[in-house]
Design a protein around this motif. Structure first.
Motif, PDB file in Angstrom:
ATOM      1  N   ASP A   1      -3.080   2.230   0.670  1.00 37.14           N
ATOM      2  CA  ASP A   1      -2.897   2.321   2.124  1.00 37.14           C
ATOM      3  C   ASP A   1      -1.422   2.496   2.479  1.00 37.14           C
ATOM      4  O   ASP A   1      -1.082   3.259   3.388  1.00 37.14           O
ATOM      5  N   ARG A   2      -0.544   1.775   1.759  1.00 35.58           N
ATOM      6  CA  ARG A   2       0.889   1.916   2.018  1.00 35.58           C
ATOM      7  C   ARG A   2       1.363   3.329   1.719  1.00 35.58           C
ATOM      8  O   ARG A   2       2.111   3.939   2.480  1.00 35.58           O
ATOM      9  N   VAL A   3       0.906   3.860   0.572  1.00 31.47           N
ATOM     10  CA  VAL A   3       1.337   5.206   0.167  1.00 31.47           C
ATOM     11  C   VAL A   3       0.791   6.249   1.137  1.00 31.47           C
ATOM     12  O   VAL A   3       1.509   7.158   1.574  1.00 31.47           O
ATOM     13  N   ARG A   4      -0.485   6.127   1.486  1.00 30.05           N
ATOM     14  CA  ARG A   4      -1.082   7.082   2.426  1.00 30.05           C
ATOM     15  C   ARG A   4      -0.371   7.057   3.786  1.00 30.05           C
ATOM     16  O   ARG A   4      -0.341   8.069   4.493  1.00 30.05           O
ATOM     17  N   GLY A   5       0.187   5.916   4.123  1.00 28.33           N
ATOM     18  CA  GLY A   5       0.829   5.790   5.420  1.00 28.33           C
ATOM     19  C   GLY A   5       2.211   6.408   5.508  1.00 28.33           C
ATOM     20  O   GLY A   5       2.795   6.483   6.601  1.00 28.33           O
ATOM     21  N   ARG A   6       2.747   6.885   4.409  1.00 27.63           N
ATOM     22  CA  ARG A   6       4.076   7.493   4.421  1.00 27.63           C
ATOM     23  C   ARG A   6       4.009   8.888   5.050  1.00 27.63           C
ATOM     24  O   ARG A   6       3.041   9.637   4.838  1.00 27.63           O
ATOM     25  N   HIS A   7       5.059   9.253   5.772  1.00 28.20           N
ATOM     26  CA  HIS A   7       5.039  10.524   6.509  1.00 28.20           C
ATOM     27  C   HIS A   7       4.986  11.731   5.588  1.00 28.20           C
ATOM     28  O   HIS A   7       4.431  12.779   5.948  1.00 28.20           O
TER      29      HIS A   7
ATOM     30  N   VAL B   1       3.400  11.946   2.719  1.00 28.67           N
ATOM     31  CA  VAL B   1       2.156  12.011   1.950  1.00 28.67           C
ATOM     32  C   VAL B   1       1.041  12.554   2.835  1.00 28.67           C
ATOM     33  O   VAL B   1       0.701  11.976   3.866  1.00 28.67           O
ATOM     34  N   THR B   2       0.470  13.675   2.393  1.00 26.39           N
ATOM     35  CA  THR B   2      -0.628  14.287   3.143  1.00 26.39           C
ATOM     36  C   THR B   2      -1.977  14.154   2.442  1.00 26.39           C
ATOM     37  O   THR B   2      -3.010  14.466   3.024  1.00 26.39           O
ATOM     38  N   GLY B   3      -1.952  13.730   1.181  1.00 22.72           N
ATOM     39  CA  GLY B   3      -3.207  13.589   0.457  1.00 22.72           C
ATOM     40  C   GLY B   3      -3.065  12.625  -0.709  1.00 22.72           C
ATOM     41  O   GLY B   3      -1.969  12.420  -1.246  1.00 22.72           O
ATOM     42  N   PHE B   4      -4.175  12.006  -1.096  1.00 23.57           N
ATOM     43  CA  PHE B   4      -4.197  11.020  -2.181  1.00 23.57           C
ATOM     44  C   PHE B   4      -5.470  11.278  -2.983  1.00 23.57           C
ATOM     45  O   PHE B   4      -6.573  11.198  -2.447  1.00 23.57           O
ATOM     46  N   VAL B   5      -5.318  11.587  -4.272  1.00 24.63           N
ATOM     47  CA  VAL B   5      -6.459  11.963  -5.110  1.00 24.63           C
ATOM     48  C   VAL B   5      -6.544  11.024  -6.304  1.00 24.63           C
ATOM     49  O   VAL B   5      -5.525  10.778  -6.968  1.00 24.63           O
TER      50      VAL B   5
END
Length: 305
Positions: free
Chosen positions: A268-274, A276-280
């Motif tokens: 959630d922290r990583v996804r919330g960074r400006h 970062v547009t995707g997490f796989v």
């Protein structure tokens, strides 16, 4: 001591024929396993070993067949050194014999012609090739993914591309292109076999540049490290192995549920960074099926062929 060294070998011989027949009867009734012709081990001990351990036992079984000066090599040296592999461990044992004019095939044993780089250590009185030569020779013979896995292992254990590249060149043209391409993908920052395997698959699929073990730093000092970062696409890729949630050495005293929750908070922290547009998340099943991996990555916006 590795458990394979403690397994008792039971050998037939031409003098005590009654004892030999007894071993054969025990093998037929299932209490013994035949490792090779005339060599048996207790079934319970054998079944307690993994593939690497069984290969080490097979090496001990062929000791009487080795020529003077022989050195364990290839898969057999890899078993001693703990080099990981993607395929099952082979039943055939390998050794190099300096001065041998050509390779010789025996039952369950290949004696190779060549000049070994000896590690300076031995396994049951027989020397073995050093890590650099072992992984280069394996990389020349295996698949591209297997080559990346073994070369990455060497990099993580202190070898360098500056050593491995010239060794591959000196070994000759056969397999050299595969090693060259694998070295271009290898990176000591790949922390596991799964990450090495994924890096190889990503290269085969023509994925864009990926930065291994990229760190995101928050103003409060929190550091989140991810397995792979695609800066041009703003996508994070994580290799999700089961051992992260099950291996006591990786749990650090936490429960599997604790690790799952920690991973969720971190994601959630990583996804919330400006940026970062995707997490796989990628798991082992994706890697064993390249078409599945291609579909999975493309479905999450990762460009690939």
């Amino acid at each position: 001591m590795h458990p394979a060294k403690a397994i008792d070998l039971l050998r037939t011989n031409s003098i005590d024929r009654a004892a030999s027949r007894q071993l054969q009867r025990r093998q037929r009734d299932g209490s013994l396993v035949r490792v090779r012709h005339g060599v048996y081990v207790d079934r319970s001990g054998w079944e307690s070993l993994d593939g690497r351990g069984r290969h080490l036992v097979r090496m001990r079984a062929v000791l009487p067949l080795l020529r003077p000066g022989a050195v364990w090599a290839l898969d057999s040296a890899a078993a001693i050194l703990g080099v990981p592999r993607l395929e099952p461990w082979p039943t055939r044992v390998h050794a190099v014999v300096p001065g041998l004019p050509q390779d010789l095939q025996r039952v369950d044993l290949t004696l190779h012609a060549g000049q070994p780089r000896v590690s300076g250590r031995s396994f049951h009185g027989v020397g073995y090739t050093d890590l650099a030569q072992t992984v280069v020779e394996l990389a020349r013979r295996g698949s591209f993914a297997a080559a990346v896995v073994v070369l990455d292992h060497a990099l993580r254990h202190g070898e360098s591309k500056e050593t491995l590249g010239p060794l591959a060149d000196a070994a000759g043209p056969w397999g050299s292109t595969r090693v060259e391409h694998a070295l271009a993908v290898c990176d000591a920052r790949h922390e596991s076999v799964g990450e090495s395997f994924f890096a190889a698959r990503a290269a085969e699929l023509g994925c864009p540049e990926m930065i291994p073990q990229h760190e995101f730093r928050a103003p409060d000092g929190t550091v989140d490290r991810v397995d792979f970062w695609l800066p041009q696409q703003g996508i994070v890729i994580e290799f999700d192995g089961r051992q992260k949630y099950e291996d006591p050495s990786m749990l650090g005293g936490r429960s599997g549920a604790d690790v799952v929750w920690s991973e969720k908070v971190r994601e959630d922290r990583v996804r919330g960074r400006h940026e970062v547009t995707g997490f796989v998340r990628v798991h082992w099943g994706h890697l064993t099926g390249p078409e599945l991996l291609r579909t999975h990555l493309r479905g999450h916006g990762v460009p690939c062929r």
